[in-house]
Write an enzyme that holds these catalytic residues in place. Structure first.
Site, PDB file in Angstrom:
ATOM      1  N   GLU A   1      -4.228  -1.051  -4.051  1.00 14.85           N
ATOM      2  CA  GLU A   1      -3.655   0.172  -3.404  1.00 14.85           C
ATOM      3  C   GLU A   1      -2.140  -0.028  -2.829  1.00 14.85           C
ATOM      4  O   GLU A   1      -2.218  -1.342  -2.070  1.00 14.85           O
ATOM      5  CB  GLU A   1      -4.175   0.495  -2.778  1.00 14.85           C
ATOM      6  CG  GLU A   1      -3.905   1.934  -1.717  1.00 14.85           C
ATOM      7  CD  GLU A   1      -5.110   2.126  -0.365  1.00 14.85           C
ATOM      8  OE1 GLU A   1      -4.054   1.992   0.784  1.00 14.85           O
ATOM      9  OE2 GLU A   1      -5.784   1.953  -0.354  1.00 14.85           O
TER      10      GLU A   1
ATOM     11  N   SER B   1     -13.740  -4.717  -3.304  1.00 14.35           N
ATOM     12  CA  SER B   1     -12.524  -4.380  -2.164  1.00 14.35           C
ATOM     13  C   SER B   1     -11.341  -4.635  -3.275  1.00 14.35           C
ATOM     14  O   SER B   1     -11.244  -4.687  -4.386  1.00 14.35           O
ATOM     15  CB  SER B   1     -12.222  -6.078  -1.292  1.00 14.35           C
ATOM     16  OG  SER B   1     -13.308  -6.194  -0.681  1.00 14.35           O
ATOM     17  N   ASP B   2      -9.881  -3.434  -3.227  1.00 15.14           N
ATOM     18  CA  ASP B   2      -8.371  -3.374  -3.874  1.00 15.14           C
ATOM     19  C   ASP B   2      -8.098  -4.423  -3.156  1.00 15.14           C
ATOM     20  O   ASP B   2      -8.365  -5.623  -1.673  1.00 15.14           O
ATOM     21  CB  ASP B   2      -8.661  -2.226  -3.110  1.00 15.14           C
ATOM     22  CG  ASP B   2      -8.945  -0.849  -3.918  1.00 15.14           C
ATOM     23  OD1 ASP B   2     -10.424  -1.230  -4.614  1.00 15.14           O
ATOM     24  OD2 ASP B   2      -9.228   0.579  -2.649  1.00 15.14           O
TER      25      ASP B   2
ATOM     26  N   SER C   1      -8.592  -5.955   3.284  1.00 13.47           N
ATOM     27  CA  SER C   1      -9.973  -6.938   3.481  1.00 13.47           C
ATOM     28  C   SER C   1      -9.720  -8.317   2.770  1.00 13.47           C
ATOM     29  O   SER C   1      -9.989  -9.197   3.684  1.00 13.47           O
ATOM     30  CB  SER C   1     -10.901  -6.737   1.582  1.00 13.47           C
ATOM     31  OG  SER C   1     -11.351  -5.528   2.208  1.00 13.47           O
TER      32      SER C   1
ATOM     33  N   ASP D   1      -4.540  -4.520  -1.128  1.00 16.26           N
ATOM     34  CA  ASP D   1      -3.941  -3.982  -0.698  1.00 16.26           C
ATOM     35  C   ASP D   1      -2.840  -4.374   0.106  1.00 16.26           C
ATOM     36  O   ASP D   1      -2.697  -5.541   0.749  1.00 16.26           O
ATOM     37  CB  ASP D   1      -5.206  -3.337   0.445  1.00 16.26           C
ATOM     38  CG  ASP D   1      -5.716  -2.365   0.561  1.00 16.26           C
ATOM     39  OD1 ASP D   1      -5.482  -1.568  -0.108  1.00 16.26           O
ATOM     40  OD2 ASP D   1      -7.522  -3.292   0.702  1.00 16.26           O
TER      41      ASP D   1
ATOM     42  N   LYS E   1     -14.833  -4.046   7.163  1.00 18.70           N
ATOM     43  CA  LYS E   1     -16.066  -3.058   7.026  1.00 18.70           C
ATOM     44  C   LYS E   1     -17.094  -3.193   7.015  1.00 18.70           C
ATOM     45  O   LYS E   1     -17.696  -3.228   8.162  1.00 18.70           O
ATOM     46  CB  LYS E   1     -15.886  -2.225   5.310  1.00 18.70           C
ATOM     47  CG  LYS E   1     -14.492  -1.588   5.779  1.00 18.70           C
ATOM     48  CD  LYS E   1     -14.387  -0.778   4.189  1.00 18.70           C
ATOM     49  CE  LYS E   1     -13.071  -0.143   3.813  1.00 18.70           C
ATOM     50  NZ  LYS E   1     -13.362   0.890   2.627  1.00 18.70           N
TER      51      LYS E   1
ATOM     52  N   TYR F   1     -21.188  -2.582  -0.023  1.00 15.46           N
ATOM     53  CA  TYR F   1     -20.385  -3.249   0.159  1.00 15.46           C
ATOM     54  C   TYR F   1     -20.457  -4.330  -0.459  1.00 15.46           C
ATOM     55  O   TYR F   1     -19.068  -5.483  -0.722  1.00 15.46           O
ATOM     56  CB  TYR F   1     -19.685  -3.168   1.600  1.00 15.46           C
ATOM     57  CG  TYR F   1     -17.956  -3.385   1.393  1.00 15.46           C
ATOM     58  CD1 TYR F   1     -16.819  -3.202   1.055  1.00 15.46           C
ATOM     59  CD2 TYR F   1     -18.123  -3.865   2.520  1.00 15.46           C
ATOM     60  CE1 TYR F   1     -15.516  -3.084   1.437  1.00 15.46           C
ATOM     61  CE2 TYR F   1     -16.560  -4.578   2.758  1.00 15.46           C
ATOM     62  CZ  TYR F   1     -15.993  -4.821   2.120  1.00 15.46           C
ATOM     63  OH  TYR F   1     -14.728  -4.913   2.505  1.00 15.46           O
TER      64      TYR F   1
ATOM     65  N   ASP G   1      -2.255   7.991   8.407  1.00 19.82           N
ATOM     66  CA  ASP G   1      -3.085   6.412   8.278  1.00 19.82           C
ATOM     67  C   ASP G   1      -2.221   5.236   7.811  1.00 19.82           C
ATOM     68  O   ASP G   1      -3.453   4.296   7.956  1.00 19.82           O
ATOM     69  CB  ASP G   1      -3.581   6.769   6.853  1.00 19.82           C
ATOM     70  CG  ASP G   1      -4.876   7.908   6.404  1.00 19.82           C
ATOM     71  OD1 ASP G   1      -5.082   7.925   7.186  1.00 19.82           O
ATOM     72  OD2 ASP G   1      -5.123   8.246   5.194  1.00 19.82           O
TER      73      ASP G   1
END
Length: 249
Positions: free
Chosen positions: A77, A40-41, A30, A43, A193, A219, A120
């Site tokens: 993450e 949101s994380d 994101s 990342d 997203k 979201y 992934d």
């Protein structure tokens, strides 16, 4: 750019824990696809020269448990890959280390993540290369190879059955991720997203639009997490059919 203190702390943790093998640290997700949203994380991908040791794995988990999602901070993450596992490219790629808060209970029981195949990684590495957002090290293209489009397509479809198992427990994320998979298959882009949901909304029959619209609004922080009276599974199944048809074509 996400919260500076969070990213700086994570960079310092990686330097402290992996001082002799760290090659690069890169933002994705994101933060690089239109900006962080309320849920949101942060990342981050780290590229290393050699596999993370068991002691280093334990240290990373212990430190991340103290800060990820704690005291108002965003969840983190973190994925670590060995450069030799992703260059030259082969499918499926290997994830050397993973920290994600959905696994917090396992970490707290002492389970330490081990290396393993991870389809992934194909969309993740694609996002890293397109974002070109280093926190440390050279541009990512100097360390990792591009993912062939055919491997990107099969990787994102591979995760659909697991997503469907989580429709009831992680509704918002599942619906938005399915929308993003469908969007990527058709357009070739990996979108945020909310942008993917906007693209898909115009292709949904009327009975499913309120479900995906709710997921997008939650979201974006515009609505609360409430799914009563909405046909979430029916919407998810429709998205899966769209994914299957797009992948087959």
């Amino acid at each position: 750019m996400p919260e500076q203190s969070d990213t700086h702390d994570l960079v310092r943790l990686l330097h402290r824990t992996l001082p002799d093998t760290l090659l690069g640290i890169y933002l994705h997700g994101s933060a690089t696809l239109g900006g962080l949203r309320p849920h949101s994380d942060i990342d981050v991908l780290a590229v290393v020269r050699e596999s993370v040791t068991q002691a280093q794995r334990r240290a990373l988990v212990e430190e991340l448990l103290k800060v990820s999602g704690v005291d108002g901070r965003r969840y983190v993450e973190l994925i670590v890959v060995v450069q030799g596992d992703v260059r030259p490219w082969r499918y499926p790629p290997t994830c050397d280390f993973l920290y994600g808060d959905w696994l917090r209970e396992e970490y707290e029981r002492g389970v330490i993540p081990r290396p393993g195949p991870s389809p992934d990684l194909a969309p993740l590495l694609t996002m890293v290369l397109r974002a070109d957002a280093p926190l440390h090290g050279p541009p990512p293209a100097e360390l990792i190879d591009p993912v062939p489009h055919a491997d990107l397509r099969r990787a994102i479809v591979a995760g659909v059955p697991e997503l469907m198992d989580e429709v009831d427990s992680d509704t918002r994320n599942v619906l938005l991720t399915l929308a993003r998979i469908w969007t990527t298959l058709v357009t070739g882009d990996i979108r945020s997203k909310d942008a993917a949901a906007s693209w898909v909304l115009g292709r949904l029959p009327a009975e499913h639009r309120p479900v995906l619209a709710r997921a997008r609004a939650v979201y974006l922080g515009e609505e609360g997490e409430c799914w009563d009276g909405l046909g979430t599974r029916a919407c998810a199944e429709f998205l899966v059919r769209g994914i299957a048809e797009s992948y087959a074509s």
